[in-house]
Design a protein around this motif. Structure first.
Motif, mmCIF file in Angstrom:
data_model
loop_
_atom_site.group_PDB
_atom_site.id
_atom_site.type_symbol
_atom_site.label_atom_id
_atom_site.label_comp_id
_atom_site.label_asym_id
_atom_site.label_seq_id
_atom_site.Cartn_x
_atom_site.Cartn_y
_atom_site.Cartn_z
ATOM 1 N N ALA A 69 0.812 -1.212 0.000
ATOM 2 C CA ALA A 69 0.000 0.000 0.000
ATOM 3 C C ALA A 69 0.848 1.266 0.000
ATOM 4 N N ASP A 70 2.109 1.175 0.410
ATOM 5 C CA ASP A 70 2.933 2.379 0.531
ATOM 6 C C ASP A 70 4.354 2.065 0.072
ATOM 7 N N MET A 71 4.928 2.929 -0.776
ATOM 8 C CA MET A 71 6.306 2.746 -1.251
ATOM 9 C C MET A 71 7.102 4.048 -1.121
ATOM 10 N N THR A 72 6.786 4.856 -0.117
ATOM 11 C CA THR A 72 7.465 6.143 0.039
ATOM 12 C C THR A 72 8.848 5.939 0.660
ATOM 13 N N VAL A 73 9.906 6.329 -0.070
ATOM 14 C CA VAL A 73 11.277 6.282 0.435
ATOM 15 C C VAL A 73 11.946 7.611 0.100
ATOM 16 N N GLY A 74 12.951 7.980 0.859
ATOM 17 C CA GLY A 74 13.644 9.233 0.580
ATOM 18 C C GLY A 74 14.588 9.605 1.699
ATOM 19 N N CYS A 75 15.196 10.774 1.575
ATOM 20 C CA CYS A 75 16.153 11.278 2.553
ATOM 21 C C CYS A 75 15.701 12.645 3.041
ATOM 22 N N GLY A 76 16.292 13.091 4.144
ATOM 23 C CA GLY A 76 15.925 14.361 4.738
ATOM 24 C C GLY A 76 16.500 15.550 3.979
ATOM 25 N N PRO A 77 16.175 16.762 4.431
ATOM 26 C CA PRO A 77 16.680 17.980 3.778
ATOM 27 C C PRO A 77 18.209 18.004 3.767
ATOM 28 N N GLY A 78 18.783 18.441 2.640
ATOM 29 C CA GLY A 78 20.230 18.526 2.515
ATOM 30 C C GLY A 78 20.898 17.201 2.256
ATOM 31 N N GLN A 79 20.096 16.135 1.959
ATOM 32 C CA GLN A 79 20.650 14.808 1.709
ATOM 33 C C GLN A 79 20.155 14.284 0.367
ATOM 34 N N ILE A 80 20.928 13.338 -0.186
ATOM 35 C CA ILE A 80 20.536 12.654 -1.418
ATOM 36 C C ILE A 80 20.674 11.153 -1.191
ATOM 37 N N VAL A 81 19.958 10.366 -1.990
ATOM 38 C CA VAL A 81 20.045 8.906 -1.907
ATOM 39 C C VAL A 81 21.392 8.459 -2.452
ATOM 40 N N ASP A 82 22.115 7.672 -1.663
ATOM 41 C CA ASP A 82 23.458 7.228 -2.041
ATOM 42 C C ASP A 82 23.514 5.730 -2.323
ATOM 43 N N GLY A 83 22.430 4.998 -2.062
ATOM 44 C CA GLY A 83 22.425 3.559 -2.305
ATOM 45 C C GLY A 83 21.309 2.879 -1.530
ATOM 46 N N ILE A 84 21.280 1.558 -1.584
ATOM 47 C CA ILE A 84 20.279 0.741 -0.893
ATOM 48 C C ILE A 84 20.987 -0.160 0.109
ATOM 49 N N LEU A 85 20.539 -0.145 1.364
ATOM 50 C CA LEU A 85 21.106 -0.995 2.399
ATOM 51 C C LEU A 85 20.598 -2.426 2.261
ATOM 52 N N PRO A 86 21.286 -3.432 2.870
ATOM 53 C CA PRO A 86 20.810 -4.822 2.802
ATOM 54 C C PRO A 86 19.380 -4.994 3.307
ATOM 55 N N SER A 87 18.963 -4.121 4.201
ATOM 56 C CA SER A 87 17.595 -4.221 4.721
ATOM 57 C C SER A 87 16.553 -3.741 3.725
ATOM 58 N N GLY A 88 16.988 -3.118 2.647
ATOM 59 C CA GLY A 88 16.060 -2.573 1.669
ATOM 60 C C GLY A 88 15.826 -1.092 1.832
ATOM 61 N N ALA A 89 16.277 -0.507 2.952
ATOM 62 C CA ALA A 89 16.120 0.923 3.165
ATOM 63 C C ALA A 89 17.165 1.684 2.357
ATOM 64 N N VAL A 90 16.848 2.955 2.060
ATOM 65 C CA VAL A 90 17.787 3.759 1.291
ATOM 66 C C VAL A 90 18.922 4.244 2.175
ATOM 67 N N ARG A 91 20.100 4.416 1.566
ATOM 68 C CA ARG A 91 21.259 4.979 2.262
ATOM 69 C C ARG A 91 21.378 6.434 1.843
ATOM 70 N N CYS A 92 21.461 7.364 2.827
ATOM 71 C CA CYS A 92 21.452 8.794 2.549
ATOM 72 C C CYS A 92 22.846 9.388 2.753
#
Length: 693
Positions: free
Chosen positions: A368-391
Motif C-alpha cells: 500500500a505504501d512505497m514512500t522512500v527518501g532522505c531528509g533535507p540537505g541529503q541525497i540517496v546514495d544507495g540501498i542498504l541490505p535491509s532494503g532501506a535507502v542509504r542517505c
C-alpha cells in the motif's frame, strides 16, 4: 643695514653648503646603484614566478580540455602541426591520427611540417605502437590561442599515442609513451607482465631557454638540443625511434643534466567511463572497449529501443528504477530462457495495494505504501541490505548572480540555479562567442571551471598617418599612411603601409658614457652623424669619441681566500691598483691553514667487455700531505645482454614459429635474422628482418 648684511652672509653660507664633494657624490651614486640592483633582482624574480605560474595554469586548462574532448568524441584529438603559420588553415586544427603516411623516426616538412612520429617501447608490443608529436589543437578543442602556449610565449608540445586519437582504435589500456625520471625509471608503469611506457599523452612546455620550441608564427626558436635531458623531449632519433620522454628536477646547468622543461601527462587510470553516443547529446554509452559506432558499446543509457544501440546491462545486486521499466518477460537469475515468464498480464496490483514490491512464484507482490527518501540537505546514495535507502549529506550551492565579460559592451549577468557539489552550469553564448562553465564547489559557491570564445570582436577597417621617424631608422620629415584591419571571427589584426612621403634630413646626436676600464674616474663623450645621400636615402656614420676626461685612480683592498683541499682556515691577500700602469698586483699577507683531511668521490667506467660503472672514494692524508689511492665501494659492472628486436613489418599470423624468437637473447651484436613472436592460439607473427641489439 645690519639686517641686509646678515642676509648676505646667510646667502653666501647657503651657497657653500649647497655643493657636494667628490666623495659625497660617490657615496650617493653607490647607494642609488644598490637600490637599483635590488629592485632589478626582485623584479626579475617576480617575472620568473609569473611565467612559471602561467605555464602551469595553461597546461592544466589544456589537460582538462583534452579529457573533456575524450568524453565528447570517444578519443583524444590528434596533435596539430607545430610549424603552421597563424594564417595557415591548419593552424590549431587536429590532424588525422589514422593517416600513417609519415614514417616512424621522421619529422614531416612542407605542407605537413611540424609533426614527428616515434614508436612505443612497450613489450609485448602494442597493435598500433605509433606516437605523434605536434602542438595542442586549440581550435579543435575550442580554447583560446594563448592557452596553447607556455609562460614564455612558446607553443606547448602535445605528444599522443596515435591509436588513442581515433575512436575506432581507442582503448584505455593502449597508452604507449614512456616518461622517465632522472634515474631512467618509468614514472607510469606498464600493466603487470609488460614493460615500457603506458602513458596516453604529454603536454610539454619548453621552459625559459625555448630550445626546440615553436613561436605563435610557426617559427622554431632554435634546433633541438643535443646531449642533455632537454633533448629527450624534442629529438626524434634512432635507431629504435622510441617515444621515451623525460621529467627531471629543474636545472639550468650547462651539462648533461640541464632540464628546464615543464611536463604534464595523462595515463589510463584517468580515462572516463562514458562518452556521448549521438550528435544531440541525449544518449551515452561506455567508453571501455567502445569502437567508432554507438553499437560498439557494452552499456547504454538513455537510448531508444531501435537499432541505434542494443546494449547488455548487467547489475550485480539490487536494481532500483525511479520510473517505469518496460520488459516483455522476466527471468530468475541463472535460469535458461525456458525459466522466463511473460509479464504483460501478471504485473497488476489492486487499488488498495497499488505498488509492486517484488515477484514471487510468477506473480507480483503488492504493497500500500512505497514512500522512500532522505531528509533535507541529503541525497540517496544507495540501498542498504535491509532494503532501506542509504542517505548522504551534500553541499548545496544556492542561486547566485554571475557576471561575465566584465567591463565590456558584452557584459551580461546570469542567475545560476541551485545545485549540489560537483554539478556544472554553462552560460548561453555572450557577446561574440564567449561561454563560461561554473562548477558547484566544496564551499557552497559556484566557481568558474573554464572559459571559451571571445566577449567582443569588432571589425575594423581604418587608415591613418604616422610620422616617418616612428617607423624608420635615422632622421626623416614627412608621414606614412597606414592601413589597419581587424577581421572576425579569426580575431586577427593586419597593419600595412600603403603610402610614404618621407624626406631624409641630416642630424647628429651625442652621448656620454663611463670610462671603459675599471679603476678610472671621469667619462667619455661620443657623437654619431646621420647623413643624406639624396632625399630618400640616408645612413648613420661611425660613432666618434669627441671628449675624454678619464683618469686613473689608485686603490687597495684586502680579501680572504680558501686554503687548499684538505685544509681549514684562510689566506689573506692584499690587492693594489697602481697608476699610471693601471694594473693590479697581489701579495699574500698571512696564512692560517690547518690540515683536516678530506674525502673525494668519482664514478668511472667498467673494464671491457663489462659495461656499467664503478663508484670510488679517496681520502686526503695529512701526514703524507697528499691524496690516498682510489678504492671502489660500489661495483655496478655487468655483462651486456642482446635480444632479437624486429626492424621490419610483421606478417601472418602463421601456424609455425621461426628458429629465432623476438625478445630471446642473441649474439653477436648487430647480426640479422628472421624471427617470430606468439600471436596466441598456436599462431605466430613473422618478421622478415630482426636485429641483435
Amino acid at each position: 643695514m645690519s639686517d641686509s648684511m646678515r642676509g648676505s652672509a646667510s646667502a653666501a653660507g647657503f651657497c657653500r653648503r649647497a655643493g657636494y664633494t667628490i666623495i659625497e657624490s660617490a657615496i650617493v651614486m653607490a647607494v642609488v646603484g644598490i637600490m637599483i640592483g635590488s629592485f632589478a633582482t626582485a623584479y626579475n624574480i617576480y617575472l620568473k614566478t609569473q611565467q612559471a605560474q602561467k605555464t602551469d595554469s595553461n597546461a592544466s586548462i589544456v589537460v582538462g580540455a583534452l579529457d573533456n574532448y575524450l568524453i565528447q568524441t570517444g578519443s583524444y584529438p590528434c596533435p596539430a602541426r607545430s610549424s603552421a603559420d597563424r594564417n595557415d588553415p591548419d593552424y590549431g586544427i587536429a590532424t588525422n591520427c589514422a593517416d600513417t603516411s609519415i614514417a616512424v623516426g621522421t619529422c614531416s616538412t612542407g605542407a605537413t611540417g611540424g609533426l614527428c612520429i616515434e614508436t612505443s617501447n612497450r613489450l609485448p608490443a602494442l597493435t598500433s605502437p605509433r606516437v605523434r608529436r605536434g602542438m595542442v589543437p586549440f581550435r579543435t578543442l575550442g580554447i583560446p590561442e594563448e592557452i596553447a602556449e607556455d609562460g614564455y610565449k612558446t607553443r606547448f608540445d602535445y605528444v599522443l599515442t596515435e591509436a588513442l586519437g581515433v575512436p575506432a582504435t581507442y582503448n584505455q589500456k593502449s597508452g604507449g609513451i614512456d616518461l622517465q625520471n632522472q634515474l631512467g625509471e618509468s614514472i607510469q608503469k606498464a600493466p603487470t607482465g609488460s614493460t615500457g611506457g603506458a602513458i596516453h599523452y604529454l603536454v610539454i612546455g619548453k621552459g625559459p631557454d625555448k630550445r626546440g620550441g615553436y613561436s605563435r608564427f610557426g617559427q622554431q626558436f632554435s634546433a633541438c638540443p643535443v646531449g642533455d635531458w632537454d633533448a629527450d623531449n624534442c629529438s626524434t632519433s634512432g635507431p629504435d625511434y622510441f617515444a621515451i620522454y623525460r621529467m627531471a628536477p629543474y636545472s639550468t646547468s650547462a651539462g648533461a643534466e640541464h632540464f628546464d622543461d615543464y611536463v604534464k601527462f595523462s595515463s589510463a587510470v584517468e580515462t572516463p567511463l562514458w562518452k556521448i553516443a549521438d550528435s544531440a547529446g541525449a544518449h551515452i554509452n561506455d567508453l571501455i572497449g567502445a569502437g567508432p559506432l554507438p553499437t560498439d558499446g557494452k552499456v547504454g543509457i538513455g537510448t531508444t529501443p531501435d537499432a541505434v544501440l542494443s546494449p547488455t546491462l548487467e547489475v550485480a545486486g539490487k536494481l532500483h528504477v525511479e520510473n517505469d521499466t518496460h520488459a516483455n518477460e522476466l527471468c530468475p537469475s541463472g535460469t535458461t530462457a525456458a525459466g522466463c515468464f511473460p509479464v504483460a498480464h501478471n504485473l497488476a496490483c489492486d487499488p488498495a495495494t497499488p505498488y509492486v514490491t517484488g515477484i514471487s512464484n510468477g506473480n507480483v507482490v503488492c504493497a500500500a505504501d512505497m514512500t522512500v527518501g532522505c531528509g533535507p540537505g541529503q541525497i540517496v546514495d544507495g540501498i542498504l541490505p535491509s532494503g532501506a535507502v542509504r542517505c548522504k549529506t551534500v553541499v548545496n550551492c544556492p542561486v547566485q548572480a554571475k557576471t561575465v565579460c566584465n567591463w565590456t559592451g558584452a557584459q551580461t549577468t546570469y542567475s545560476v540555479p541551485s545545485g549540489y557539489q560537483t554539478a556544472t552550469w554553462q552560460t548561453p553564448v555572450t557577446g561574440y562567442s564567449f561561454q563560461r562553465t561554473f562548477v558547484c564547489g566544496a564551499g557552497g559557491n559556484w566557481l568558474t571551471q573554464s572559459d571559451t570564445g571571445l566577449c567582443e570582436c569588432n571589425v575594423v577597417d581604418e587608415t591613418y598617418d604616422v610620422t616617418c621617424n616612428s617607423q624608420m631608422s635615422g632622421n626623416w620629415t614627412g608621414s606614412i599612411t597606414v592601413h589597419h584591419t581587424h577581421t572576425c571571427p579569426d580575431n586577427i589584426d593586419t597593419v600595412t603601409n600603403v603610402a610614404a612621403a618621407c624626406t631624409c634630413t641630416p642630424d647628429s646626436y651625442s652621448w656620454t658614457q663611463g670610462c671603459p676600464t675599471w679603476g678610472f674616474s671621469g667619462q667619455e663623450t661620443w657623437q654619431q652623424d646621420w647623413t643624406c645621400s639624396d632625399a630618400t636615402t640616408g645612413s648613420w656614420g661611425p660613432a666618434t669619441k669627441v671628449g675624454d676626461t678619464c683618469a686613473c685612480v689608485p686603490d687597495s683592498y684586502t680579501s680572504d681566500g680558501s686554503c687548499p683541499t684538505g685544509y681549514s682556515g684562510a689566506i689573506t691577500y692584499q690587492y693594489d691598483y697602481t697608476c699610471p700602469a693601471a694594473s693590479w698586483s697581489v701579495n699574500e699577507l698571512s696564512r692560517s691553514c690547518t690540515c683536516t683531511g678530506a674525502t673525494d668521490y668519482q664514478t668511472i667506467g667498467c673494464v671491457a667487455p663489462l659495461t656499467g660503472s664503478r663508484d670510488q672514494v679517496r681520502n686526503y692524508d695529512c701526514v703524507a700531505d697528499d691524496w690516498g689511492p682510489w678504492t671502489t665501494y660500489q661495483d655496478n659492472c655487468g655483462s651486456v645482454v642482446y635480444t632479437w628486436r624486429d626492424v621490419s613489418t610483421q606478417t601472418g599470423p602463421y601456424g609455425s614459429a621461426l628458429p629465432n624468437s623476438k625478445g630471446n637473447t642473441c649474439s653477436p651484436q648487430g647480426s640479422v635474422s628472421p624471427c617470430s613472436s606468439s600471436a596466441g592460439g598456436g599462431q605466430y607473427w613473422h618478421y622478415p628482418t630482426c636485429e641483435c641489439q
